[in-house]
Design an enzyme around this catalytic site. Structure first.
Site, mmCIF file in Angstrom:
data_model
loop_
_atom_site.group_PDB
_atom_site.id
_atom_site.type_symbol
_atom_site.label_atom_id
_atom_site.label_comp_id
_atom_site.label_asym_id
_atom_site.label_seq_id
_atom_site.Cartn_x
_atom_site.Cartn_y
_atom_site.Cartn_z
ATOM 1 N N ALA A 41 5.654 14.778 -7.237
ATOM 2 C CA ALA A 41 5.127 15.599 -6.144
ATOM 3 C C ALA A 41 6.192 15.907 -5.090
ATOM 4 O O ALA A 41 6.220 16.994 -4.520
ATOM 5 C CB ALA A 41 3.944 14.883 -5.502
ATOM 6 N N HIS A 542 2.338 -3.835 -0.200
ATOM 7 C CA HIS A 542 2.389 -4.285 -1.593
ATOM 8 C C HIS A 542 1.074 -3.991 -2.308
ATOM 9 O O HIS A 542 0.598 -4.810 -3.097
ATOM 10 C CB HIS A 542 2.693 -5.788 -1.645
ATOM 11 C CG HIS A 542 4.054 -6.141 -1.134
ATOM 12 N ND1 HIS A 542 4.430 -7.426 -0.822
ATOM 13 C CD2 HIS A 542 5.142 -5.354 -0.898
ATOM 14 C CE1 HIS A 542 5.686 -7.424 -0.395
ATOM 15 N NE2 HIS A 542 6.137 -6.181 -0.432
HETATM 16 C C1 FAD Z 1 7.394 0.642 3.661
HETATM 17 C C2 FAD Z 1 7.511 -0.171 2.399
HETATM 18 C C3 FAD Z 1 8.338 -1.282 2.386
HETATM 19 C C4 FAD Z 1 8.445 -2.043 1.215
HETATM 20 N N1 FAD Z 1 9.368 -3.042 1.175
HETATM 21 C C5 FAD Z 1 9.598 -3.698 0.008
HETATM 22 C C6 FAD Z 1 10.667 -4.626 -0.095
HETATM 23 O O1 FAD Z 1 11.432 -4.844 0.835
HETATM 24 N N2 FAD Z 1 10.817 -5.276 -1.284
HETATM 25 C C7 FAD Z 1 9.985 -5.060 -2.348
HETATM 26 O O2 FAD Z 1 10.138 -5.740 -3.361
HETATM 27 N N3 FAD Z 1 8.987 -4.166 -2.281
HETATM 28 C C8 FAD Z 1 8.794 -3.446 -1.138
HETATM 29 N N4 FAD Z 1 7.830 -2.485 -1.076
HETATM 30 C C9 FAD Z 1 6.950 -2.286 -2.248
HETATM 31 C C10 FAD Z 1 7.567 -1.503 -3.425
HETATM 32 O O3 FAD Z 1 8.528 -0.587 -2.974
HETATM 33 C C11 FAD Z 1 6.431 -0.784 -4.165
HETATM 34 O O4 FAD Z 1 5.467 -1.732 -4.536
HETATM 35 C C12 FAD Z 1 6.906 -0.052 -5.420
HETATM 36 O O5 FAD Z 1 7.998 0.769 -5.127
HETATM 37 C C13 FAD Z 1 5.755 0.749 -6.015
HETATM 38 O O6 FAD Z 1 6.170 1.385 -7.203
HETATM 39 P P1 FAD Z 1 5.170 2.316 -8.035
HETATM 40 O O7 FAD Z 1 5.919 2.799 -9.196
HETATM 41 O O8 FAD Z 1 3.906 1.574 -8.259
HETATM 42 O O9 FAD Z 1 4.797 3.519 -7.048
HETATM 43 P P2 FAD Z 1 5.761 4.557 -6.304
HETATM 44 O O10 FAD Z 1 7.156 4.102 -6.337
HETATM 45 O O11 FAD Z 1 5.157 4.785 -4.960
HETATM 46 O O12 FAD Z 1 5.681 5.875 -7.185
HETATM 47 C C14 FAD Z 1 4.593 6.770 -7.254
HETATM 48 C C15 FAD Z 1 5.149 8.178 -7.357
HETATM 49 O O13 FAD Z 1 4.120 9.059 -7.784
HETATM 50 C C16 FAD Z 1 4.228 10.271 -7.060
HETATM 51 N N5 FAD Z 1 2.914 10.942 -7.092
HETATM 52 C C17 FAD Z 1 1.756 10.504 -6.531
HETATM 53 N N6 FAD Z 1 0.752 11.360 -6.793
HETATM 54 C C18 FAD Z 1 1.280 12.356 -7.548
HETATM 55 C C19 FAD Z 1 0.747 13.545 -8.140
HETATM 56 N N7 FAD Z 1 -0.555 13.883 -8.017
HETATM 57 N N8 FAD Z 1 1.582 14.354 -8.833
HETATM 58 C C20 FAD Z 1 2.911 14.037 -8.988
HETATM 59 N N9 FAD Z 1 3.452 12.929 -8.434
HETATM 60 C C21 FAD Z 1 2.655 12.095 -7.736
HETATM 61 C C22 FAD Z 1 4.678 9.813 -5.690
HETATM 62 O O14 FAD Z 1 5.214 10.863 -4.916
HETATM 63 C C23 FAD Z 1 5.665 8.719 -6.037
HETATM 64 O O15 FAD Z 1 6.974 9.224 -6.194
HETATM 65 C C24 FAD Z 1 7.678 -1.700 0.063
HETATM 66 C C25 FAD Z 1 6.858 -0.569 0.085
HETATM 67 C C26 FAD Z 1 6.785 0.212 1.225
HETATM 68 C C27 FAD Z 1 5.919 1.439 1.209
#
Ligand code: FAD
Length: 608
Positions: A41, A542
């Site tokens: 996205a 998280h």
């Molecule tokens: C502020 C913050 C601080 C954090 N700090 C830490 C830390 O220090 N250490 C640590 O270990 N973890 C940390 N985390 C947690 C960790 O970063 C996340 O748990 C992890 O990155 C999540 O990965 P994911 O693949 O589940 O989701 P994401 O990495 O969020 O990926 C989901 C993706 O899907 C895309 N998407 C969503 N809907 C759609 C759609 N309809 N169409 C197309 N694309 C879409 C989004 O844009 C995004 O790019 C933190 C998180 C945040 C938000």
């Protein structure tokens, strides 16, 4: 990007180019015969200085081009406050705006995944993948000199994975005092936390490239310029997936592609000849399932969405680590990140970073500690734990809660994570974004001690608010809806008084008689500690578990090969599949789960 023929079917379509999505895309496209499409996205912001410079991360939060910026429903147990949940909206997802802390899960915690009916998902099975994603760099001599780091086992595999993991060069007296203060409480780490067992204070590593001093994240690692050259891998950015398309003519619906909305608002369909892999994150993977007709019947009918597969567990059982932030004014000579409020200081540091990558902006200096259940008297003895659980027996009826109880009762497992955060934290009732939590608004200089519950019992939900993908889903974390969470957190908050006592090395760095936030509240008894939780608890960001890997009758959405129940050729791979929240910060587990999932998908290709 050169124009791409979207009419020609791809083998795999990955929805969401975030942390997990880019791992999957990278590994599947290693085979040049396989055509992979990632649809993200957000935009590709891999060269954006705000993304790359670790110390400028606050500049990303709340801005539409980087952050989905979710808000919870008002939380009754937290004085009806609204909690912010930043989520990365760009290539790399939340790994592009996280705090870069790199910690590893505990053995007991991941073994509990297997015990909940997930064969093949015990710690030993996941361990190779916890190594595969990372290249671990040896600690610099300066950090060994200041913080010891004797527990860091340099004989453990360093790995050669795409994510760089390193210790900082910029630790200071606060980190040193933190380690000594926990040691004084009988909590000193002696084994390498990467091995699945850690109790006590230690310096964690960070996902920072030690050569360039830049963020190492899913986009820079798994979609680096070499990978981007692969002609069989296409990444479509600034494109929203609005739903999954199914062939419903057979005995089970088969995912055959996705519907997208281009940035010009054009609707198109894209075919996947092998599989669709949903990696949109914990708050949006269930959104896309529901928009596609997979979810609870009531919700789908309410929004006029035809039911493809009824499963009321979609979007349920959301878990999140609650974090209580107490800020303490520091003595005049103690370092605090609050000095960055002065534009002259900030500009000087930006200049230093731009010139050579040097200085605090290229570092992560948070310290960490894991502890079993502790309170104002220190480590809680086993009988007292048993009594606490006995008085909450009626809330501990599910297999999940029994598994968590076992973890908290174990003397080897960390009930709490404590963090030393180098700035003040402010908590507005309705924040505009994550930035409002961490940008200094008070005139004095503080540091913050954070108390995190590693194994929360409460479960929240996230569901669509309408049939349109643009409508943000409703996230209700239901923090402390199991009252045991408040009881546990309050005990951790009581323990903080032991850390900040003027007699400890850490307490000596605080201002004598200085201010604290929340103002005037000292956790001298449990009720005062509970009130601190109500005023100062937010999220550690998280969120997980909304499409949990579990037997279906126990609330599962995906099976142990991460296939969505009731469908064919559709998987979910991201933090939403975690059956239980891992100990500590969870990005390592997201990377490891995605690495393992890629192997499962490759294996299953032979049978398609
Ligand atoms: C502020 C913050 C601080 C954090 N700090 C830490 C830390 O220090 N250490 C640590 O270990 N973890 C940390 N985390 C947690 C960790 O970063 C996340 O748990 C992890 O990155 C999540 O990965 P994911 O693949 O589940 O989701 P994401 O990495 O969020 O990926 C989901 C993706 O899907 C895309 N998407 C969503 N809907 C759609 C759609 N309809 N169409 C197309 N694309 C879409 C989004 O844009 C995004 O790019 C933190 C998180 C945040 C938000």
């Amino acid at each position: 990007m050169a124009s791409v023929d979207l009419e020609k079917p791809f083998d795999y379509v990955v929805v969401g180019g975030g942390t997990a999505g880019l791992v999957i895309a990278n590994r599947l496209s290693e085979d040049s015969d396989v055509r992979v499409l990632v649809i993200e996205a957000g935009a590709d912001r891999s060269t954006d200085p705000l993304v790359l410079c670790p110390g400028l991360v606050a500049g990303l939060y709340g801005k539409d081009e980087y952050d989905w910026n979710f808000m919870s429903t008002p939380q009754p147990t937290l004085n009806n406050r609204v909690i912010n949940q930043a989520r990365g909206k760009m290539l790399g997802g939340s790994s592009a705006l996280n705090f870069l802390m790199l910690l590893y899960p505990s053995k007991g915690n991941i073994d509990a995944w297997a015990s909940l009916g997930n064969e093949g998902w015990d710690f030993d099975s996941l361990a190779p993948y916890l190594r595969k994603f990372a290249t671990v760099h040896a600690p610099p001599q300066s950090s060994k000199d200041l913080c010891g780091l004797t527990y860091h086992n340099e004989d453990l595999a360093k790995g050669d994975g795409p994510i760089h993991v390193t210790f900082s060069e910029g630790y200071n007296v606060t980190n040193q005092a933190w380690l000594k203060t926990f040691a004084g409480q009988g909590l000193e780490v002696t084994t390498d936390p990467r091995d699945g067992r850690a109790l006590g204070a230690f310096q964690n590593q960070a996902s920072i490239d030690p050569v360039t001093h830049t963020r190492s994240f899913a986009a820079s690692g798994y979609y680096n310029p070499e990978v981007a050259k692969r002609s069989n891998l296409v990444v479509l950015t600034e494109t929203l997936v609005s739903k999954i398309i199914f062939d419903t003519t057979g005995d089970e619906p088969v995912a055959t592609g996705v519907e997208i909305l281009t940035k010009d608002g054009e609707k198109k369909q894209i075919s996947a000849s092998l599989e669709v892999i949903l990696s949109a994150g914990t708050l949006q993977s269930p959104q896309i399932l529901e928009l596609s007709g997979i979810g609870g019947k009531d919700i789908l009918v309410k929004h006029n969405i035809p039911v493809i597969v009824e499963n009321p567990s979609v979007g349920e059982y959301v878990q999140d680590h609650p974090i209580v932030c107490q800020s303490f004014e520091v003595a005049d000579t103690t370092p605090s990140g609050d000095v960055l409020r002065d534009p002259n200081v900030l500009n000087a540091l930006v200049g230093m970073y731009q010139a050579s990558g040097a200085g605090p902006l290229g570092q992560s200096t948070i310290s960490v500690a894991y502890s079993p259940l502790v309170d104002g008297s220190g480590i809680v003895p086993p009988e007292a734990k048993k009594e606490l659980f006995a008085s909450h027996e009626q809330t501990l009826t599910t297999p999940d809660s029994q598994a968590i109880r076992k973890l908290v009762e174990s003397s080897d497992e960390a009930t709490f994570q404590f963090l030393l955060f180098p700035t003040q934290v402010s908590i507005p009732d309705v924040p505009k974004s994550m930035a409002e939590y961490i940008l200094p608004v008070l005139p004095d200089n503080y540091i913050t001690v954070m108390t995190i519950l590693n194994h929360p019992f409460s479960r929240g939900s996230v569901h669509i608010s309408g049939p349109d993908v643009h409508a943000a889903p409703v996230w209700d974390p239901k923090y402390n809806s199991n009252p045991l969470d408040l009881e546990l957190l309050a005990r951790g908050v009581e323990f903080v008084e032991r850390l900040v006592d003027p007699s400890t090395p850490f307490g000596k760095l605080l201002k004598d008689g200085g201010k604290r936030q929340p103002e005037g509240l000292v956790a001298t008894d449990l009720e005062k500690a509970r009130e601190i939780v109500r005023q100062r608890q937010i999220s550690v960001f998280h969120v997980s578990g909304s499409c949990a890997m579990k037997p279906k009758e126990q609330g599962g959405v995906v099976d142990t090969r991460l296939r969505v129940y009731g469908t064919k050729r559709l998987r979910v791979v991201d933090a939403s599949v975690f059956p239980l929240e891992p100990v500590g910060n969870i990005q390592s587990v997201v990377y490891a789960v995605a690495e393992k999932a890629a192997d499962l998908i490759k294996e299953d290709r032979k049978n398609l």
